[in-house]
Every structure is written in structure tokens, then in C-alpha cells.
Design a protein around this motif. Structure first.
Motif, PDB file in Angstrom:
ATOM      1  N   LEU A 224       8.285 114.862  42.253  1.00  0.00           N
ATOM      2  CA  LEU A 224       9.400 115.072  43.182  1.00  0.00           C
ATOM      3  C   LEU A 224      10.533 114.098  42.902  1.00  0.00           C
ATOM      4  N   LEU A 225      10.180 112.851  42.599  1.00  0.00           N
ATOM      5  CA  LEU A 225      11.184 111.839  42.285  1.00  0.00           C
ATOM      6  C   LEU A 225      11.982 112.230  41.042  1.00  0.00           C
ATOM      7  N   LEU A 226      11.285 112.645  40.007  1.00  0.00           N
ATOM      8  CA  LEU A 226      11.955 113.007  38.761  1.00  0.00           C
ATOM      9  C   LEU A 226      12.851 114.233  38.926  1.00  0.00           C
ATOM     10  N   SER A 227      12.298 115.294  39.487  1.00  0.00           N
ATOM     11  CA  SER A 227      13.016 116.563  39.504  1.00  0.00           C
ATOM     12  C   SER A 227      14.245 116.539  40.404  1.00  0.00           C
ATOM     13  N   THR A 228      14.148 115.904  41.553  1.00  0.00           N
ATOM     14  CA  THR A 228      15.274 115.909  42.484  1.00  0.00           C
ATOM     15  C   THR A 228      16.459 115.136  41.933  1.00  0.00           C
ATOM     16  N   TYR A 229      16.205 113.963  41.405  1.00  0.00           N
ATOM     17  CA  TYR A 229      17.299 113.134  40.872  1.00  0.00           C
ATOM     18  C   TYR A 229      17.916 113.775  39.634  1.00  0.00           C
ATOM     19  N   LEU A 230      17.086 114.178  38.676  1.00  0.00           N
ATOM     20  CA  LEU A 230      17.605 114.716  37.423  1.00  0.00           C
ATOM     21  C   LEU A 230      18.307 116.050  37.605  1.00  0.00           C
ATOM     22  N   THR A 231      17.932 116.802  38.636  1.00  0.00           N
ATOM     23  CA  THR A 231      18.569 118.092  38.876  1.00  0.00           C
ATOM     24  C   THR A 231      19.827 117.975  39.721  1.00  0.00           C
ATOM     25  N   PHE A 232      19.831 117.094  40.723  1.00  0.00           N
ATOM     26  CA  PHE A 232      20.906 117.120  41.708  1.00  0.00           C
ATOM     27  C   PHE A 232      21.755 115.858  41.811  1.00  0.00           C
ATOM     28  N   ALA A 233      21.424 114.788  41.093  1.00  0.00           N
ATOM     29  CA  ALA A 233      22.193 113.547  41.232  1.00  0.00           C
ATOM     30  C   ALA A 233      23.647 113.741  40.815  1.00  0.00           C
ATOM     31  N   VAL A 234      23.869 114.383  39.672  1.00  0.00           N
ATOM     32  CA  VAL A 234      25.246 114.600  39.206  1.00  0.00           C
ATOM     33  C   VAL A 234      25.998 115.494  40.183  1.00  0.00           C
ATOM     34  N   ASP A 235      25.349 116.529  40.677  1.00  0.00           N
ATOM     35  CA  ASP A 235      25.977 117.419  41.649  1.00  0.00           C
ATOM     36  C   ASP A 235      26.366 116.645  42.911  1.00  0.00           C
ATOM     37  N   LEU A 236      25.510 115.725  43.328  1.00  0.00           N
ATOM     38  CA  LEU A 236      25.779 114.935  44.533  1.00  0.00           C
ATOM     39  C   LEU A 236      26.993 114.030  44.354  1.00  0.00           C
ATOM     40  N   ILE A 237      27.022 113.282  43.263  1.00  0.00           N
ATOM     41  CA  ILE A 237      28.121 112.321  43.097  1.00  0.00           C
ATOM     42  C   ILE A 237      29.448 113.021  42.813  1.00  0.00           C
ATOM     43  N   PRO A 283       8.226 102.247  43.873  1.00  0.00           N
ATOM     44  CA  PRO A 283       9.166 101.915  44.953  1.00  0.00           C
ATOM     45  C   PRO A 283      10.586 101.639  44.461  1.00  0.00           C
ATOM     46  N   LEU A 284      10.720 101.051  43.258  1.00  0.00           N
ATOM     47  CA  LEU A 284      12.054 100.831  42.713  1.00  0.00           C
ATOM     48  C   LEU A 284      12.758 102.151  42.440  1.00  0.00           C
ATOM     49  N   CYS A 285      11.988 103.136  42.024  1.00  0.00           N
ATOM     50  CA  CYS A 285      12.552 104.470  41.824  1.00  0.00           C
ATOM     51  C   CYS A 285      13.049 105.036  43.155  1.00  0.00           C
ATOM     52  N   GLY A 286      12.273 104.828  44.209  1.00  0.00           N
ATOM     53  CA  GLY A 286      12.711 105.249  45.536  1.00  0.00           C
ATOM     54  C   GLY A 286      13.966 104.518  45.981  1.00  0.00           C
ATOM     55  N   LEU A 287      14.076 103.236  45.607  1.00  0.00           N
ATOM     56  CA  LEU A 287      15.264 102.456  45.969  1.00  0.00           C
ATOM     57  C   LEU A 287      16.516 103.035  45.314  1.00  0.00           C
ATOM     58  N   SER A 288      16.385 103.557  44.094  1.00  0.00           N
ATOM     59  CA  SER A 288      17.546 104.155  43.424  1.00  0.00           C
ATOM     60  C   SER A 288      18.047 105.370  44.209  1.00  0.00           C
ATOM     61  N   TYR A 289      17.136 106.102  44.842  1.00  0.00           N
ATOM     62  CA  TYR A 289      17.506 107.216  45.717  1.00  0.00           C
ATOM     63  C   TYR A 289      18.270 106.711  46.930  1.00  0.00           C
ATOM     64  N   ALA A 290      17.728 105.673  47.554  1.00  0.00           N
ATOM     65  CA  ALA A 290      18.348 105.140  48.765  1.00  0.00           C
ATOM     66  C   ALA A 290      19.760 104.626  48.497  1.00  0.00           C
ATOM     67  N   MET A 291      19.941 104.004  47.344  1.00  0.00           N
ATOM     68  CA  MET A 291      21.272 103.489  46.986  1.00  0.00           C
ATOM     69  C   MET A 291      22.272 104.625  46.842  1.00  0.00           C
ATOM     70  N   LEU A 292      21.868 105.692  46.151  1.00  0.00           N
ATOM     71  CA  LEU A 292      22.781 106.812  45.938  1.00  0.00           C
ATOM     72  C   LEU A 292      23.092 107.518  47.253  1.00  0.00           C
ATOM     73  N   ALA A 293      22.104 107.618  48.135  1.00  0.00           N
ATOM     74  CA  ALA A 293      22.316 108.274  49.424  1.00  0.00           C
ATOM     75  C   ALA A 293      23.192 107.439  50.347  1.00  0.00           C
ATOM     76  N   ALA A 294      23.033 106.123  50.266  1.00  0.00           N
ATOM     77  CA  ALA A 294      23.773 105.238  51.171  1.00  0.00           C
ATOM     78  C   ALA A 294      25.243 105.108  50.786  1.00  0.00           C
ATOM     79  N   ALA A 295      25.526 105.181  49.488  1.00  0.00           N
ATOM     80  CA  ALA A 295      26.910 104.982  49.056  1.00  0.00           C
ATOM     81  C   ALA A 295      27.260 105.919  47.904  1.00  0.00           C
ATOM     82  N   PRO A 296      27.250 107.238  48.134  1.00  0.00           N
ATOM     83  CA  PRO A 296      27.515 108.184  47.048  1.00  0.00           C
ATOM     84  C   PRO A 296      28.953 108.159  46.544  1.00  0.00           C
ATOM     85  N   GLY A 297      29.834 107.499  47.296  1.00  0.00           N
ATOM     86  CA  GLY A 297      31.231 107.418  46.878  1.00  0.00           C
ATOM     87  C   GLY A 297      31.600 106.093  46.253  1.00  0.00           C
ATOM     88  N   ASN A 298      30.642 105.187  46.134  1.00  0.00           N
ATOM     89  CA  ASN A 298      30.892 103.861  45.568  1.00  0.00           C
ATOM     90  C   ASN A 298      30.448 103.847  44.107  1.00  0.00           C
TER      91      ASN A 298
END
Length: 399
Positions: A224-237, A283-298
Motif C-alpha cells: 500500500l505504501l509503495l503503490s499509493t505514493y508512486l501512483t498518486f504523489a505527482v498528481d497530488l503535488i 515508519p520513515l516511509c510513513g513519515l514521508s506520506y505525512a510530510m507530503l500531506a501536511a505541506a503539499p504546496g511547500n
């Protein structure tokens, strides 16, 4: 070519494997996430439709993994590795030349088959051909082998900004070159003699043992960690304005550069054990999610998230592979097949879940939810050090 088991052969074979993983995974499986916004615009697709393409890509990969895991010992590794490269190359080329969504989706899905064919044969060869001191290194390097592919994909996309399909044609060219190199380089040896019977018979009970359950649950979260970030991170930012085109291409390059560091985690398993490696990296991988969610415009936070995800998302794979091989020591391809099968099920589920809830939960909320999951898996990690070297007559153990 030097003799199997020698340090020279081990190093060359490892480099060759990394190159092929870059093609089949870094390009064939993961490039879709970078170009998802372009594909959405080119074919006017919804998030759910895009999610289905990602999930089908993984589904055919899963099917290929199951078939290859059951049959890898009956073929020469060279045969399957070259076949994996050719299939991935064809998928990339079809996508690059596609004039409609049917062909494009078909090419994307076909490109996902190569990795499934490649992995079981490759890990059988690593276990059979490499010296004990090189096995952990090779597993770590191959596990991070998608990183160079991510880098090349991102750089190609940055240079060829006029058409995302030109990038897929360029990736097909790279894939063909790497495949031809393997056809020339790899030894034509079998893992076992013809008609030799494997030590361990495949049967459902083998995969349903209670000691496999913690591995499967942890792997599902990892998928779940791999697929969600690699599929949607660019779309999110892009959607939140954190990064504008073509800087999103460099975001992908940064993911790959950070992932290169994970090639050196082979000794981490020996030193800290599977539990130590997973308890830190997940957990560090989870932290990368939290960072992107908390400040997607930074932009600074976005870049830090990419670096953290690039390192921490690849490192766990090394631990899971060693863990899986240790549970199926007499037939390593069954262990790697089990790992990749469960991982594939999770990566199929990830995009579908995001697409299904896209109308009710926004991407930011999804990223927050996924960020918490790795912490819940820590109690499942093994307390023993697993090693793929059989010299001591079994897996080494430390507390």
C-alpha cells in the motif's frame, strides 16, 4: 566470464541484474505514476479509470510472478531474464506509439509483465551462483535496482517535454539495449540438471503456515505504501500547486537518486536483523506520506518527502526478501514468489481503494491514513536475524 561463485562473476552478475531491474521495474512498472497527469489529460480519464490501469498493470505482474515462481527452476535464468526484457520493451514501445487509450493501457499493462517473469529466476540464480558473502549484497542492490530506472525516466521526461509518448519510446530503446547486453553477457547455465526434482514441493500448505502470516500482513502494508505514493504523489503535488510542470519530472529523478542509497542495505540485515531494518525504514516511509500531506504546496517539504521516500521505501524490500527466502530455504523462488505475490495484491488494492474513494476522500486524507499504517506493523517483524547463506546449516539467529 569468470567462474560462478567468484567475486568477479558475482559483481558483474549483480550489475547486470540491477540494469534489468531498472528496465522492468523502474520503467516498466513505475513510470506510469510519473506520467499519470499527462495520460489523464491526453485521454480525458477519471481518477478511477487511471487507478484501474495501475491495478491491471500489477495484476498481470502478479500472474506472471506466480507462473514464473512455479517454473523458474526448469528454465535457464538467461532465458527468462532476456524474455522479461523483451516483453517490457514491447510494452513500452506500444505505449509510446499508441493513438488511443486502449493501446496505451495495453502497453502499460504489458510492460508490467516483465518484472514478474524476471524476479523468481533472478533470485534463484543469486542463491545458486553467488558466493555467500555476495548474496546479501546482491539482494540489496537488486532490490534497489529500480532507482536508476526512475532517474533515467525522470531525466528523459525532463528533456523531452513536448511529448510524454516520446519518453516511452526512449525507454523502449534503453530496454532493448539492456536486453541485448544480457543476451550476450549472461552464462547459459541451468540452476538444476534436467529432470532434477526440486527439494521442496509446491503445495498450498507450504504458503499457509502460521509463521508466514506476519510476513504477509507486513508485506500488504508495504505494498500500500509503495503503490499509493508512486501512483498518486505527482498528481497530488501538481493539483495542489506545490510543483509545476516540468519540475515534477525532477521530483521523480530525486526519488531515484535517493533510492540508490538503499543498494547498500545488504549489510544492514546482517548487522541489525530484519526486524531492525524494517522497524526503522517502514515508519520513515510513513513519515514521508505525512510530510507530503501536511505541506503539499511547500517545495522544500516536497523535496524532503521525495528523498525520505526514495530511501525508506526501497530499504524494506531487502528485509522482506531475506525474510521470505529464509522461510523457503530449499526453494528460494517460492519464497520470492510469495513475497512478490502478496506485495502485488497490495499494490493492486492500493490504486483501486484510492480510486473508489476519490469522490468521498481527497488525496490529502488518503496520505494521512496511509502514513499511520507502518507503525501498526512493528510488532509483526521477526526477532531473529535471517540470512540466505546455508553454510551454517540454516538461518543464523540473534536476539
Amino acid at each position: 566470464m569468470q567462474a560462478r561463485g567468484s567475486d568477479g562473476f558475482s559483481m558483474v552478475f549483480t550489475v547486470a541484474c540491477v540494469a534489468m531491474v531498472s528496465v522492468t521495474y523502474g520503467m516498466g512498472r513505475y513510470a506510469y505514476g510519473l506520467f499519470l497527469p499527462s495520460i489523464r489529460q491526453a485521454f480525458d480519464l477519471s481518477t478511477f479509470q487511471l487507478s484501474l490501469i495501475a491495478s491491471f498493470n500489477t495484476a498481470v505482474y502478479l500472474l506472471a510472478t506466480i507462473v514464473a515462481s512455479a517454473s523458474a527452476i526448469y528454465f535457464r535464468p538467461k532465458t527468462l531474464i532476456v524474455a522479461a526484457g523483451l516483453i517490457t520493451t514491447c510494452g513500452l514501445l506500444i505505449t509510446g506509439l499508441a493513438t488511443n487509450i486502449g493501446l496505451a493501457a495495453g502497453g502499460i499493462i504489458l510492460a508490467g509483465v516483465g518484472g514478474g517473469i524476471l524476479s523468481p529466476a533472478m533470485f534463484e540464480a543469486i542463491e545458486a551462483w553467488l558466493s555467500g558473502r555476495w548474496k546479501a549484497r546482491a539482494i540489496a542492490a537488486v532490490n534497489a535496482g529500480a532507482a536508476p530506472g526512475l532517474i533515467l525516466t525522470g531525466l528523459s521526461a525532463y528533456w523531452l517535454q513536448t511529448s510524454w509518448q516520446q519518453v516511452w519510446i526512449a525507454m523502449a530503446g534503453i530496454g532493448l539495449a539492456v536486453t541485448l547486453w544480457h543476451a550476450w553477457l549472461l552464462p547459459d547455465h541451468r540452476i538444476t540438471e534436467l529432470r532434477a526434482q526440486p527439494k521442496l514441493k509446491l503445495r498450498p500448505a507450504l504458503f499457509l503456515r502460521t509463521d508466514c502470516v506476519p510476513l504477509y500482513l507486513s508485506l500488504f502494508v508495504y505494498g500500500l505504501l509503495l503503490s499509493t505514493y508512486l501512483t498518486f504523489a505527482v498528481d497530488l503535488i501538481l493539483s495542489t500547486g506545490g510543483v509545476a510542470f516540468p519540475a515534477d519530472r525532477l521530483f521523480w529523478v530525486l526519488l531515484g537518486l535517493a533510492g540508490l542509497l538503499a543498494m547498500f542495505t545488504g549489510k544492514a540485515v546482517t548487522r541489525f536483523g530484519v526486524r531492525g531494518l524494517l522497524a526503522l525504514s517502514m515508519p520513515l516511509c510513513g513519515l514521508s506520506y505525512a510530510m507530503l500531506a501536511a505541506a503539499p504546496g511547500n517545495q522544500t517539504v516536497i523535496l524532503l518527502s521525495a528523498i525520505l521516500f526514495g530511501i525508506s521505501s526501497i530499504a524494506p524490500g531487502n528485509g522482506f526478501l531475506v525474510w521470505g527466502i529464509s522461510l523457503f530455504r530449499d526453494r528460494p523462488s517460492a519464497g520470492t514468489g510469495a513475497v512478490f505475490t502478496v506485495l502485488s495484491l497490495a499494490t493492486i488494492a492500493g490504486p483501486i481503494l484510492v480510486g473508489s474513494f476519490s469522490g468521498r476522500i481527497d488525496l490529502l486524507s488518503v496520505f494521512y491514513i496511509v502514513a499511520v499504517l507502518p507503525v501498526l506493523t512493528i510488532p509483526l517483524f521477526p526477532r531473529r536475524l535471517f540470512n540466505t547463506d546455508d553454510a551454517a546449516g540454516g538461518a543464523a539467529q540473534i536476539s
